[in-house]
Design an enzyme around this catalytic site. Structure first.
Site, short mmCIF file in Angstrom:
data_model
loop_
_atom_site.label_atom_id
_atom_site.label_comp_id
_atom_site.label_asym_id
_atom_site.label_seq_id
_atom_site.Cartn_x
_atom_site.Cartn_y
_atom_site.Cartn_z
N GLU A 122 45.73 -11.76 4.24
CA GLU A 122 45.23 -13.13 4.10
C GLU A 122 44.57 -13.71 5.37
O GLU A 122 43.54 -14.37 5.25
CB GLU A 122 46.37 -14.06 3.67
CG GLU A 122 46.83 -13.81 2.25
CD GLU A 122 48.12 -14.53 1.91
OE1 GLU A 122 48.10 -15.35 1.00
OE2 GLU A 122 49.15 -14.25 2.55
N ARG B 281 11.22 -18.71 -6.29
CA ARG B 281 12.45 -19.09 -6.99
C ARG B 281 13.50 -19.39 -5.94
O ARG B 281 13.57 -18.73 -4.89
CB ARG B 281 12.91 -18.00 -7.97
CG ARG B 281 13.75 -16.88 -7.42
CD ARG B 281 13.88 -15.70 -8.39
NE ARG B 281 14.55 -16.03 -9.64
CZ ARG B 281 15.85 -15.88 -9.85
NH1 ARG B 281 16.64 -15.42 -8.89
NH2 ARG B 281 16.39 -16.19 -11.02
N GLY C 222 12.06 -11.46 -25.89
CA GLY C 222 13.34 -12.14 -26.08
C GLY C 222 13.53 -13.25 -25.07
O GLY C 222 14.01 -14.35 -25.39
N ASN C 223 13.14 -12.96 -23.83
CA ASN C 223 13.26 -13.96 -22.76
C ASN C 223 12.42 -15.19 -23.09
O ASN C 223 12.88 -16.34 -22.94
CB ASN C 223 12.82 -13.31 -21.43
CG ASN C 223 13.04 -14.22 -20.25
OD1 ASN C 223 12.32 -15.19 -20.06
ND2 ASN C 223 14.03 -13.90 -19.43
#
Length: 1350
Positions: A1282, A435, A354-355
């Site tokens: 915060e 990568r 599929g990839n």
């Protein structure tokens, strides 16, 4: 035509059999709409967040074993789970049948805040534990799993959390690992510091390895999972079990021309959002040829339907024996790289084939295509009845596969490499993959990927490295698919490797790797290609003798280095529990945490749909300024269950077109004729299901017209030119400080009119905007809403419908993450549902899909800053002048508070004199709203950027410039005239010097310098940053009632949004009631329940924002309890005289019998002297940058934060860590960019990257300072929600320091010695930004320098 069968599966042991199913239905849709199990949440619908993860168990009759794997239920099609057993978090354990140790430990490690993501986290961890127990590893001590620490932490690598900062979740996971160091586990409610290991282990909720939580139902073993044929009214699902059957389906399809969809796992839907209507769904998993594995001398063949996880397993199976062949090493490298593709719960179902198919058909930026291309892989294709093998390279270049063609298998050839290495071999094969992506562990697409297979030998004469042959593949950089760089291969082949040859190769590569036009960050992607090529070949030039097998070059000056482990976060938490106001100050577990973990906690969208419920979705503008002439829906959808469209025309007589209101102005619910921004609400589609409403809204055709309209205002510069501003009320505009011209005259140096810009940030609450409106009798309506300000929604809806406010009832139980985005922005969602329900007299609900939410949300305010600053030689600043243009978007929302907040945060330093001109610009962008620290985050950062530039200009150490500009108490009075407090309350100077010690600041600064001297390709930076934050309390109501059995219920105006408000209120209620001093009040905290917000029961609820709602809610219940104690005192004294001691329950029962009023309500209104205060903290952060990729690793952060006397240190710790990590996202990772029209480009989890467990500081240390008594605070406490977010600027400043070192080094290669020019590091400082500041041509410059020096 096959015989119709039924779909049979089990959920948490319960049997389901369905005879009619729409094949496009996902497992998540079914679980949420057709079962009682609501722990699976819809967070993104893309497989990118993990909120919907389930465990799927499948029986393998051949091996007679159960296979267990986690999967995204939002992408898993219901028909694909035939014969499977599904386990959700409720199925692992629940409050009725007993909680699982996972749930108890997650709660006990304080690892759940809003709780929306928690069930998915628990299932991800559970799946990892289940599979670890199946391994043949040695048994671990009792109480531990066979899982390793690394595996336990990686279990949640694909799960997103916006609240906690991940550290406590990682600790809960690691607590199960057999190899865990108990000392490394952080703060929890099981043990206290200093207790020994055995005691700690005995206190952990016990885990047994044979925990039978997943019992595979026997009836499912009889089901043949691959035999399923279902037909609904229009669509059918087929599961062929052979190639022949598949071919027959294709043949029949040619006759009747159906639209067919080939399915393995449907994960591509997460990326491509394929909304077509298909007639036939064909599940390929039952075809044996697509799932085979074949290994022989020629290589390894993998069936195309095999999952990525299974393929990784198969490739790693080859590791055995002492000597590994080159081929096995290559397979292991491929497997290692594939582990960085997507996340485990996607890899478990996504297929290899599929990839590759989406890489070929849709140009998906596939890693698998690139690495398979480098090893000369082949693919087998079936077209009709014809089978053929072709090279992967040819496959990628062919036109997309036709509907009748299927990719059957992939073969990785052995290339003659499967002989074991022996010393007499002259040549070696080297293989490496690369990568570069925003997240080290995957779950993020790469900017570029590459794989190199090179055959090298040693030159007899020179001893250098000869390149015999090479295959260099690159992908994901903006070409259609992965390609081989054959020109560079030819240049290198047959050459003796040298710096000169490598320089030529890099130059040729840069000229060839040119991303297509329109590719973002094109220059960066090309530079990555050069970096990876250099990283691979450079070590062979310097140390050819060390080439063994492509692993392990150790010279730190080389670019090829041992990677820092991507995981194993740890931390140290120092906090003091207060015992003065017991149980206030105790770090007790968050109220409802176990329910959140098991998934039993009810969020707005978990409320079961009433009968006849309809669903809504927005049609919103795609233009920034346009007349809307018409809106057309697809006619076929009107027949399918779309009930109509609600717009401004449907507002009842007497009502108003109002979507939200603040004290500054209102926003219309729907555009009336002219849409004024992209994302402006045009209409509200109503349909029978949420899916149908979304499809109808997405496919609506809007006819726009821009004739006679002005050009839209799409920048703050345009707004200035057209004088388009919102008015800021004078009482909110801050005051200037000191005499600017005098300050400038005293300066030795000046920086004049320096500009910088700050972008936006999206809330990324895990639960998107949602509401349910139910019409009631007598023109009344009840609205359930996920809102931080139900009172505002209540009033707005009454005005919109033109009915009295006492006809409206708003209920909010809990919010799945807010951060300001569920305040004003939640009101139109509730109002839209209310308007539709009012008109149609039927319940209407909406759960906004993630894309629409991101487009409409607005987010943090972007701004443009111009400043002039004067300063002395020693770095002391004498004057600062600012011009700030704030982009507020189209409606005012809360934007008028921005000048006040920005300046309040800038005042953290003593600027001598401070002058400013801040304009709030009205533009044709979606209106911006409050986001955690609105204005303060930007103001604090502006201050740091100015300090950094002053230091750079003077060539001074930036830390000394910060220190010299910190306030004294006298200057603090001048800058913060209403809230400076007593001298002893100004804790920043002591925090500033204190943090240097635990953070080992001076020593580490020296070590950073040493590191930078000896490392060429990695540089470190360290930075220390303070925070001064102005807080204010608002009036808040409370109500406490005592029942006859002594149990207590508390109700407050504040909303539980994950910040632990309910927990603190429980503690305060127990403390205040215990003032009655009778027996049994010690355990009172367990008798208190805090209930949901209800605007009819509790008026004047205000809004939950600004960090102080918890403390003001606590004060409100304390006042209520004081009233109750006063009422009970006379009775208690009388009974005590009669009975001696008296129990709490007895006292209350007697009070009931004697008609004492046991319910009290109050409105806490803070006095002028206690309304505002300052809070302080400091952080030291250290980072390491990779000069070749621009990647920044966050090595360590140390925080000291002043909580006064914390109401609950465990809750405050979670707030500090969570806020910091959200800030880290703003400063380093999250790009919320728009196109020229203002349309948000980052509209989902694929392109908007919040921090994950692999992008938080590896060492994360927090100390909560107990700063003693503060008379005017609520029990001496201070807020924590915060201010810590602002401290994340320390990471940005440390990154700037590291870049500065890198730039210095690059200049030295050009023989330039001297100070580097100052530079401004953008926010966020993403990988491309960091690399650009270092130099995209760094490799070429280095090689040119090396060649010149040779």
């Amino acid at each position: 035509m096959p015989t119709q069968t039924s779909l049979v599966f089990a959920v948490n042991g319960e049997r389901f059999e369905l005879f009619k199913v729409d094949p496009s239905t996902t497992l998540l849709e079914f679980l949420r709409s057709q079962t009682t199990f609501k722990s699976v949440k819809l967070g993104c619908g893309e497989g990118g967040c993990g909120a919907c993860v389930v465990l799927i168990s499948k029986y393998d009759p051949i091996l007679d074993r159960i296979e267990d794997f986690t999967a995204s239920s939002c992408l898993t099609l219901l028909c694909s789970i035939h014969g499977c057993s599904i386990t959700t978090s409720e199925g692992i354990g629940n409050s009725k049948d007993g909680l699982h140790p996972i749930h108890k430990r997650v709660a006990g490690f304080h690892a759940s805040q809003c709780g929306f993501c928690t069930p998915g986290m628990c299932v991800s961890l559970f799946g990892t534990l289940v599979n670890a127990e199946k391994t043949n590893r040695l048994d671990t001590p009792p109480g531990f799993s066979k899982v390793t620490v690394t595996e336990a932490e990686k279990a949640i690598a694909g799960n997103l959390c916006r609240c906690t900062g991940y550290r406590p979740i990682a600790d809960a996971c690691k607590s199960f690992a057999g190899d865990v160091d108990m000392e490394d586990l952080g703060f929890n409610s099981f043990w206290r510091k200093g207790e020994n290991k055995d005691l700690k282990l005995s206190r952990l909720p016990q885990y047994e390895q044979n925990h039978k939580n997943v019992i595979f139902p026997m009836f499912l073993k009889e089901i043949k999972p691959d035999v399923l044929f279902l037909a609904s009214d229009k669509r059918s699902w087929h599961s062929p079990s052979s190639i022949m059957e598949l071919q027959r389906l294709f043949e029949s399809n040619q006759v009747n021309g159906n639209r067919i969809k080939l399915i393995v796992s449907n994960t591509a839907m997460g990326y491509y959002k394929d909304n077509y209507d298909y007639d036939r769904y064909i599940d390929l998993r039952g075809v044996p040829e697509l799932s085979k594995i074949r290994k022989d001398q020629t290589g390894i063949e993998i069936g195309a339907a095999m999952t990525i996880s299974k393929a990784i397993e198969v490739l790693k199976e080859e590791i055995s024996g002492e000597f590994l062949s080159d081929f096995v090493r290559i397979l292991v490298k491929i497997a290692d790289h594939m582990e960085k593709v997507a996340s485990s719960f996607i890899r478990n179902t996504a297929s290899i084939g599929g990839n590759l198919v989406i890489a070929q058909k849709n140009n998906f930026p596939s890693d698998i295509a690139t690495i398979f291309l480098a090893v000369d892989s082949m693919v087998q294709i079936m077209s009709g009845t014809k089978l053929e093998w072709i090279a992967l390279e040819e496959f990628l270049e062919r036109p997309p596969l036709s509907l009748e063609s299927v990719l059957l298998s992939i073969k990785i050839p052995s290339l003659g490499l499967n002989k074991n290495n022996s010393s007499d071999q002259k040549s070696k094969f080297l293989f490496e993959t690369y990568r570069a992506s925003p997240r080290p562990l995957g779950n993020a697409l790469p900017y570029l990927n590459a794989a190199f297979l090179v055959k090298v030998s040693q030159c007899k004469d020179s001893g250098g490295t000869m390149i015999d042959s090479c295959r260099l593949s690159f992908g994901a950089y903006g070409t259609k698919h992965a390609i081989r760089e054959k020109n560079v291969e030819q240049l290198l082949e047959g050459k003796l490797l040298s710096f000169s040859i490598l320089h030529d190769a890099v130059n040729l590569l840069i000229a060839t790797i040119v991303p297509e036009s329109g590719t973002t960050k094109a220059g960066y992607r090309s530079s990555l290609a050069a970096g990876f090529l250099f990283k691979f070949f450079n070590p062979m030039i310097d140390s050819p003798a060390k080439i063994t097998n492509g692993y392990g070059y150790t010279n730190p000056n080389q670019a090829h280095h041992d990677e820092i482990p991507t995981l194993l976060s740890s931390g140290n938490q120092v906090l003091e529990a207060g015992n003065e106001y017991h149980p206030v100050g105790e770090p007790i577990m968050k109220s409802g945490a176990t329910l959140q973990a098991s998934g039993e906690a009810v969020f707005t969208d978990d409320i079961p749909s009433p009968n006849n419920c309809l669903y809504g979705a927005y049609i919103y503008s795609a233009k920034p300024l346009a007349r809307v002439r018409s809106i057309e829906l697809r006619p076929d959808l009107l027949l399918d269950g779309v009930r109509g469209v609600i717009s401004s025309k449907d507002i009842p007589i007497g009502g108003e077109n109002i979507g939200s209101k603040t004290i500054f102005g209102i926003e219309p619910l729907f555009a009336e004729e002219i849409a004024r921004c992209v994302g402006d609400r045009l209409a509200f589609v109503i349909a029978d299901t949420q899916k149908l409403a979304d499809v109808a809204a997405n496919s609506a055709v809007v006819d726009y017209d821009t004739e006679d309209l002005d050009q839209p205002i799409l920048s703050v510069e345009d707004a200035v030119e057209k004088s388009s501003f919102f008015e800021v009320p004078p009482f909110l505009y801050p005051k200037h400080v000191g005499d600017l011209s005098k300050g400038m005259a005293e300066a030795d140096h000046k920086i004049i009119s320096k500009e910088m810009k700050l972008g936006s940030q999206y809330y990324f609450y895990m639960e998107t905007q949602t509401a349910l409106a139910v019409p009631d009798e007598d023109n009344c309506i009840i609205i359930y809403s996920s809102s931080q300000c139900p009172e505002y929604s209540h009033a707005t809806i009454a005005r919109c419908l033109g009915i009295p406010e006492n006809n409206i009832r708003m209920i909010t139980r809990r919010v799945g993450g807010g951060f300001g985005g569920k305040a004003i922005k939640s009101i139109p969602v509730a109002a839209s549902c209310a308007l539709a329900a009012h008109k149609l007299r039927r319940p209407v609900r909406m759960y906004l899909n993630r894309k629409a939410d991101m487009i409409i949300a607005g987010g943090r305010h972007p701004m443009k800053i111009t400043y002039s600053v004067g300063f002395r030689n020693d770095g002391k600043i004498t004057a600062l002048e600012l011009q700030i243009l704030v982009n507020a978007g189209i409606y005012v929302d809360i934007s008028a508070i921005m000048p006040h907040n920005i300046v309040g945060a800038i005042k953290k330093y003593d600027w001598g004199a401070l002058s400013f001109d801040i304009k709030v610009c009205r533009t044709n962008h979606p209106s911006r709203s409050a986001m955690r620290g609105p204005g303060e985050v930007q103001g604090s950062y502006i201050a740091e950027a100015i300090i950094e530039n002053v230091a750079a200009m003077l060539s001074l150490d930036v830390d000394s410039v910060r220190s010299i500009n910190l306030h004294t108490h006298e200057s603090l009075k001048l800058f913060h005239e209403y809230c400076f407090g007593e001298p002893h309350e100004y804790t920043l100077p002591s925090i500033w010097s204190k943090i240097a010690a635990p953070a080992n600041y001076d020593q580490r600064t020296k070590m950073v310098k040493e590191f930078n001297k000896i490392n060429t390709w990695r540089k470190r930076g360290i930075s220390r940053v303070p925070v001064v934050f102005q807080l204010s309390l608002r009036p808040t109501p409370g109500k406490v009632s005592i029942f006859s059995d002594g149990s207590v219920v508390a109700e407050v105006g504040g909303i539980e949004i994950g910040q632990g408000l309910w927990t603190k209120v429980k503690q305060m209620t127990a403390f205040a009631l215990s003032a009655i001093q009778c027996d049994g009040t010690e355990g009172l905290v367990d008798k208190v329940r805090v209930v949901q917000s209800d605007t009819v029961s509790m008026v004047q609820g205000g809004f939950t924002a600004g960090s102080t709602t918890s403390e003001s809610s606590c004060e409100a219940v304390r006042l209520c309890c004081n009233i109750l104690v006063e009422r009970l005192k006379p009775l208690k004294e009388r009974l005590q005289k009669e009975m001696g001691s008296i129990k709490w329950e007895t006292l209350i029962l007697q009070a009931y019998m004697q008609a004492v009023n046991l319910s009290a309500s109050t409105l806490y209104v803070p006095g002028m002297d206690s309304m505002m205060y300052l809070n302080y903290g400091a952080a030291v952060s250290e980072v390491e940058i990779d000069l070749l990729t621009g990647e920044t690793r966050f090595l360590q952060t140390d925080i000291i934060y002043d909580c006064g006397q914390s109401l609950n240190p465990a809750v405050d710790l979670g707030q500090i860590e969570g806020a910091f990590v959200q800030g880290l996202g703003f400063f380093m990772l999250e790009e919320y960019e728009t196109n020229a029209d203002g349309l948000v480009l980052a509209d989902g989890t694929w392109n908007y990257k919040i921090p994950t467990i692999d992008t938080i500081p590896k060492q994360f240390n927090v100390q909560i300072l107990n700063s003693g008594h503060h008379q005017k605070r609520v029990l001496s406490s201070k807020a924590s929600g915060e201010p810590p977010l602002l401290l994340a600027a320390s990471v940005h400043c440390a990154t700037r320091a590291a870049i500065k070192e890198a730039r210095k080094q690059v200049l030295s290669w050009s023989n330039f010695v001297g100070p580097d020019s100052t530079f401004d590091l953008e926010v966020p400082a993403t990988m491309p930004v960091v690399k650009e500041h270092i130099g995209l041509d760094i490799v070429q410059r280095y090689l040119k320098w090396k060649v010149g020096n040779k």
